[in-house]
Design an enzyme around this catalytic site. Structure first.
Site, mmCIF file in Angstrom:
data_model
loop_
_atom_site.group_PDB
_atom_site.id
_atom_site.type_symbol
_atom_site.label_atom_id
_atom_site.label_comp_id
_atom_site.label_asym_id
_atom_site.label_seq_id
_atom_site.Cartn_x
_atom_site.Cartn_y
_atom_site.Cartn_z
ATOM 1 N N GLU A 4 -5.093 7.728 7.353
ATOM 2 C CA GLU A 4 -4.095 8.787 7.259
ATOM 3 C C GLU A 4 -4.778 9.994 6.618
ATOM 4 O O GLU A 4 -5.322 9.890 5.517
ATOM 5 C CB GLU A 4 -2.935 8.282 6.379
ATOM 6 C CG GLU A 4 -1.662 9.051 6.502
ATOM 7 C CD GLU A 4 -0.822 8.655 7.728
ATOM 8 O OE1 GLU A 4 -1.274 7.826 8.544
ATOM 9 O OE2 GLU A 4 0.286 9.212 7.848
ATOM 10 N N LYS A 9 10.871 2.856 2.247
ATOM 11 C CA LYS A 9 10.916 4.298 2.039
ATOM 12 C C LYS A 9 11.448 4.670 0.654
ATOM 13 O O LYS A 9 12.387 4.071 0.154
ATOM 14 C CB LYS A 9 11.811 4.953 3.104
ATOM 15 C CG LYS A 9 11.330 4.759 4.521
ATOM 16 C CD LYS A 9 10.111 5.596 4.843
ATOM 17 C CE LYS A 9 10.442 7.040 5.007
ATOM 18 N NZ LYS A 9 10.397 7.538 6.357
ATOM 19 N N ASP A 21 2.044 10.310 3.327
ATOM 20 C CA ASP A 21 2.760 11.222 4.210
ATOM 21 C C ASP A 21 1.774 12.236 4.784
ATOM 22 O O ASP A 21 1.711 13.377 4.355
ATOM 23 C CB ASP A 21 3.875 11.926 3.428
ATOM 24 C CG ASP A 21 4.899 12.529 4.361
ATOM 25 O OD1 ASP A 21 4.808 12.289 5.582
ATOM 26 O OD2 ASP A 21 5.788 13.246 3.860
ATOM 27 N N GLU A 30 0.853 -1.197 0.000
ATOM 28 C CA GLU A 30 0.000 0.000 0.000
ATOM 29 C C GLU A 30 0.881 1.236 0.000
ATOM 30 O O GLU A 30 1.993 1.177 0.508
ATOM 31 C CB GLU A 30 -0.819 0.082 1.306
ATOM 32 C CG GLU A 30 -1.745 -1.037 1.553
ATOM 33 C CD GLU A 30 -2.229 -1.020 3.015
ATOM 34 O OE1 GLU A 30 -2.147 0.031 3.676
ATOM 35 O OE2 GLU A 30 -2.670 -2.079 3.463
ATOM 36 N N CYS A 74 32.467 45.821 -12.760
ATOM 37 C CA CYS A 74 32.383 44.870 -11.640
ATOM 38 C C CYS A 74 33.025 43.551 -12.085
ATOM 39 O O CYS A 74 32.615 42.966 -13.093
ATOM 40 C CB CYS A 74 30.927 44.657 -11.263
ATOM 41 S SG CYS A 74 30.677 43.313 -10.097
ATOM 42 N N CYS A 117 26.764 46.119 -4.443
ATOM 43 C CA CYS A 117 27.142 44.879 -5.107
ATOM 44 C C CYS A 117 28.157 44.127 -4.238
ATOM 45 O O CYS A 117 29.164 44.706 -3.816
ATOM 46 C CB CYS A 117 27.750 45.192 -6.476
ATOM 47 S SG CYS A 117 28.504 43.742 -7.225
ATOM 48 N N CYS A 159 31.726 44.291 -6.265
ATOM 49 C CA CYS A 159 32.480 45.520 -6.526
ATOM 50 C C CYS A 159 32.148 46.650 -5.552
ATOM 51 O O CYS A 159 32.811 47.681 -5.538
ATOM 52 C CB CYS A 159 32.258 45.985 -7.960
ATOM 53 S SG CYS A 159 30.587 46.598 -8.232
ATOM 54 N N LYS A 201 2.473 4.501 1.393
ATOM 55 C CA LYS A 201 2.675 5.050 2.733
ATOM 56 C C LYS A 201 2.443 6.546 2.630
ATOM 57 O O LYS A 201 3.304 7.303 2.185
ATOM 58 C CB LYS A 201 4.096 4.752 3.220
ATOM 59 C CG LYS A 201 4.326 5.201 4.654
ATOM 60 C CD LYS A 201 5.675 4.729 5.141
ATOM 61 C CE LYS A 201 6.054 5.275 6.503
ATOM 62 N NZ LYS A 201 5.554 6.577 6.866
ATOM 63 N N CYS A 211 23.551 45.218 -10.373
ATOM 64 C CA CYS A 211 24.784 45.972 -10.202
ATOM 65 C C CYS A 211 25.015 46.597 -11.564
ATOM 66 O O CYS A 211 25.167 45.884 -12.555
ATOM 67 C CB CYS A 211 25.952 45.048 -9.841
ATOM 68 S SG CYS A 211 27.543 45.874 -10.027
ATOM 69 N N TYR A 216 -6.849 2.267 6.397
ATOM 70 C CA TYR A 216 -6.125 1.030 6.097
ATOM 71 C C TYR A 216 -6.059 0.038 7.236
ATOM 72 O O TYR A 216 -5.456 -1.015 7.107
ATOM 73 C CB TYR A 216 -4.700 1.355 5.637
ATOM 74 C CG TYR A 216 -3.932 2.242 6.599
ATOM 75 C CD1 TYR A 216 -3.828 3.604 6.352
ATOM 76 C CD2 TYR A 216 -3.347 1.728 7.743
ATOM 77 C CE1 TYR A 216 -3.155 4.428 7.227
ATOM 78 C CE2 TYR A 216 -2.673 2.541 8.626
ATOM 79 C CZ TYR A 216 -2.581 3.900 8.361
ATOM 80 O OH TYR A 216 -1.918 4.719 9.232
HETATM 81 S S1 IVH Z 1 0.423 0.693 8.787
HETATM 82 C C1 IVH Z 1 0.411 -1.659 12.352
HETATM 83 N N1 IVH Z 1 -0.183 1.688 6.443
HETATM 84 O O1 IVH Z 1 3.187 5.646 8.433
HETATM 85 C C2 IVH Z 1 0.079 -0.574 11.420
HETATM 86 N N2 IVH Z 1 0.843 3.103 8.041
HETATM 87 O O2 IVH Z 1 5.935 5.298 9.652
HETATM 88 C C3 IVH Z 1 1.153 0.401 11.295
HETATM 89 N N3 IVH Z 1 1.171 5.396 7.251
HETATM 90 O O3 IVH Z 1 2.413 5.878 11.823
HETATM 91 C C4 IVH Z 1 0.882 1.429 10.290
HETATM 92 N N4 IVH Z 1 0.276 5.105 5.266
HETATM 93 O O4 IVH Z 1 0.864 7.080 10.187
HETATM 94 C C5 IVH Z 1 0.357 1.932 7.644
HETATM 95 N N5 IVH Z 1 -0.808 2.437 4.334
HETATM 96 C C6 IVH Z 1 -0.280 2.669 5.540
HETATM 97 C C7 IVH Z 1 0.210 3.931 5.906
HETATM 98 C C8 IVH Z 1 0.780 4.111 7.169
HETATM 99 C C9 IVH Z 1 0.836 5.976 6.087
HETATM 100 C C10 IVH Z 1 1.866 6.078 8.354
HETATM 101 C C11 IVH Z 1 1.268 5.828 9.712
HETATM 102 C C12 IVH Z 1 2.405 5.316 10.547
HETATM 103 C C13 IVH Z 1 3.595 5.714 9.774
HETATM 104 C C14 IVH Z 1 4.719 4.761 10.048
#
Ligand code: IVH
Length: 708
Positions: free
Chosen positions: A200, A341, A117, A113, A458, A435, A438, A115, A453, A252
């Site tokens: 999230e 990451k 931000d 999935e 210069c 400047c 110069c 992640k 300038c 999620y």
């Molecule tokens: S799972 C046991 N799934 O990432 C469940 N986290 O660095 C643990 N996050 O604190 C989290 N998207 O805020 C999970 N698809 C996703 C996510 C997700 C974003 C965030 C979440 C967590 C942080 C971990």
């Protein structure tokens, strides 16, 4: 009364249904006007019967009264975090670790999935009604931000529950209630009476840009990035402020449930949540091997912009949640999942100093000198600050902690300061009045952002001037690299471009350092001879080249050709008035003034007389290739934002050198808008007029000679 109450409840459900279609499924079936009308009717009914109002009424999203502070909420289960993997090797090591603990991992499936931000939020539903929402806090205790979360339209205020009619399959006015997905809560998974879901919350990129555009137009301070903005918005004590921010979320995880059944695999959870009306990512995939999961994960590194929101990686999860639970956790990180990451694109670091560079035309360009920091595998020490207005708008101060962005081809730039990290000693930045090279006073021209300038002597400008003078489109003197030019200026062998023509062999020998020698076969003596020959040869360059070489502000190769076609020699051009110049096609008042000003400066006149004395004084002639068709002939361009490699002056020259014209504002006649980072309103205008928008790279593509 009874029938009216039934009507009220039906209407409430209907509004919730259309809200879900609009904000979660992205497929509205009624117009905004119709929706607003329904909502207004609902409000009216509630005004007449205040006792009817329940927390799941869509009227309750608008934002309650401001709070003094947030109450604490203890989470029913710890809200866990994730361990990180920074590449396939780390992911494999994770796999090995858990395989050793549980051999069943070998047969396991994995869910990948995005992640997101954003900010973790925890949503509580009792008997299908959204009753409480909290931040993650320390994972044990969070803050009660229910009123704020209620304003997020994609959060369902009501979900179907087991005891009630199976609403997921139910139809309303002939429309399925929570439809368009085949994943309805199946009879085996009765929605629990008490359900706690984790998601999230975030602001999508486009909405974020739109928000900043509106703020900029209103002359207000813009936000740094979607994440900070989302965080700030969720922690507003006044929910009506939260309501104004384009927040959304994706769910999620089921944190906790009571009185019902929930699925036991992550894949089913996602589908089940979706079926209940929660927004769920549609890029999650299931894989039978870790290898396949990692391969999929890696493809998203390149495609992350397609997500439409900021993702800092992908999460790889064991699909079997009981297996995952048995594996336990290390600290706050469950063993059953790992965050893979992406290389960071934004990092924070300290802005040590604001440096100022002086360009060929004397433009002062500020840049950031940073505490070295790695972004996506590259150590960055300098970053663009665009111009002094940008620094003022963002209130960027030396000593600030700043957010730096480096994405794809973009030159690293400072997004803005983290004001919360200030210690109080940071002083507002004041642009230099003199400047930095110069020491002469700098000047500002009406209608321009830049500071200049204007001292042509210069040294910083002389270097750039010489560089420009000898460049390909100008006098084309081969072999005079920047290092030699710097040395020649340092040793006082040249003070302006005209001095090139009186260079001696010794001057050059002195300037040619060992480093500049390409190979043994190129001894300094040979370099000097070649250079002297090249300089001598440049005397026969046509007038247009010399005009270009002078580097008059706004006069590129095309303009220089036009001028050379009108004036037999530099003497005539020097004597031309602004009015006269403006009779030439393409010469506007600004360029005319720039030309007159240039020839009015004593220092420039001295350079001209030196050039004349050195017999660098071409007469009028037709430039070879003048009437050859060029790739951009007849095309008009507008440039907005900062381009990856070309400065504003450079891109203008580049376009003109290929036969195109550059104008300031977008109109129907504009052939292309060349788009860079941080574009202004020109971009929006181009889009509304249907003017094609291209990148610097595509512009270069247009200039490639086409095969006949
Ligand atoms: S799972 C046991 N799934 O990432 C469940 N986290 O660095 C643990 N996050 O604190 C989290 N998207 O805020 C999970 N698809 C996703 C996510 C997700 C974003 C965030 C979440 C967590 C942080 C971990």
């Amino acid at each position: 009364m009874d029938t009216e109450f039934t009507q009220y409840q039906q209407l409430k459900q209907e509004v919730n249904y259309h809200n879900h279609r609009y904000h979660v499924l992205d497929t509205p079936v009624i117009s905004d006007v119709e929706y607003d009308r329904m909502l207004a009717t609902l409000r009216q009914m509630e005004a007449e019967h205040p006792g009817w109002v329940t927390p799941d009424s869509p009227t309750q999203r608008a934002g309650a009264a401001p709070a003094d502070r947030f109450e604490k909420v203890r989470h029913p289960r710890p809200i866990l975090s994730l361990a990180n993997a920074f590449g396939a090797e780390d992911a494999l090591a994770w796999y090995e670790r858990i395989r050793k603990l549980d051999a069943r991992v070998e047969q396991a499936s994995f869910i990948v999935e995005p992640k997101i931000d954003g900010l973790s939020v925890v949503l509580h539903y009792r008997d299908g009604v959204f009753v409480q929402g909290a931040t993650r806090g320390d994972g044990e205790v969070g803050e009660d931000i229910t009123a704020n979360l209620r304003t997020i339209r994609s959060i369902p205020l009501r979900i179907p529950v087991g005891g009630q009619a199976a609403q997921a399959g139910e139809t309303f006015s002939g429309l399925p209630l929570f439809s368009t997905t085949s994943h309805k809560p199946g009879p085996t998974h009765q929605p629990p009476a008490y359900l706690v879901v984790r998601g999230e919350a975030f602001i999508p990129n486009r909405e974020f840009e739109e928000l900043n555009r509106r703020l900029e137009e209103a002359g207000e301070k813009t936000y740094l990035n979607p994440r900070n903005t989302a965080a700030g918005s969720l922690r507003q004590l006044d929910p009506s402020l939260t309501a104004q921010r384009p927040l959304t979320l994706l769910c999620y995880q089921i944190v906790y449930s009571e009185g019902g059944q929930v699925p036991t695999s992550q894949w089913e959870i996602l589908e089940w949540l979706r079926g209940l009306g929660f927004p769920v990512t549609d890029v999650a995939r299931r894989f039978e091997s870790l290898e396949a999961a990692v391969t999929y994960t890696e493809t998203w590194d390149q495609r992350r912009d397609e997500l439409g929101y900021e993702a800092d990686g992908m999460v790889i999860k064991l699909d079997d949640l009981s297996m995952a639970a048995e594996l336990g956790f290390v600290g706050k990180d469950p063993r059953g999942a790992i965050a893979f990451k992406f290389p960071a694109r934004e990092v924070t670091t300290r802005l040590n100093e604001i440096g100022v560079a002086v360009g060929r035309t004397g433009v002062l360009t500020p840049f950031a000198l940073l505490e070295p920091v790695e972004i996506g595998g590259v150590v960055v020490e300098r970053a663009t600050l665009h111009n002094f207005d940008y620094i003022a708008e963002k209130d960027i101060r030396p000593g600030d902690r700043v957010l730096i962005k480096r994405a794809g081809e973009v030159i690293p730039y400072v997004i803005g300061p983290l004001e919360g990290a200030r210690t109080g000693v940071e002083q507002v930045y004041v642009p230099p009045q003199y400047c930095p090279t110069c020491g002469q006073p700098v000047e500002h021209f009406e209608g321009e952002v830049a500071w200049y300038c204007v001292n042509a002597a210069c040294p910083a400008q002389v270097i750039r001037n010489v560089e420009h003078f000898v460049s390909k489109g100008a006098m084309d003197i081969n072999g005079l690299g920047i290092k030699i030019v710097e040395k020649l200026i340092e040793t006082a062998a040249i003070k302006d471009v005209a001095d090139l023509y009186s260079l001696s062999r010794e001057d050059i020998l002195l300037a040619v350092t060992r480093k500049d020698r390409k190979a043994k076969s190129d001894p300094p003596g040979k370099i000097a001879e070649n250079l002297l020959a090249a300089i001598d040869q440049s005397r026969s360059q046509p007038l247009s080249r010399l005009i270009t070489a002078l580097g008059i502000h706004g006069v590129g190769e095309v303009m220089a050709r036009d001028l050379a076609a009108h004036y037999p020699s530099l003497d005539n051009l020097a004597a031309a008035s602004a009015e006269e110049l403006q009779t030439i096609d393409g010469v506007g008042p600004n360029i005319a003034t720039a030309i007159v000003d240039w020839f009015g400066r004593e220092r420039n006149l001295a350079v001209l007389s030196k050039l004349k004395a050195a017999q660098v004084w071409p007469g009028q002639q037709i430039t070879p290739g003048n009437d050859q068709p060029r790739p951009l002939d007849g095309l008009t361009f507008v440039v907005t934002g900062s381009l990856p490699t070309l400065s504003r002056d450079d891109v203008k020259e580049y376009i003109e050198a290929h036969g195109g014209k550059v104008t300031d504002s977008v109109s129907k006649k504009t052939s292309y808008l060349v788009l860079g980072e941080n574009p202004g309103s020109k971009h929006t205008k181009a889009l509304s007029l249907g003017v094609p928008v291209i990148s610097e790279e595509q512009l270069r593509g247009l200039c490639q000679p086409t095969n006949p």
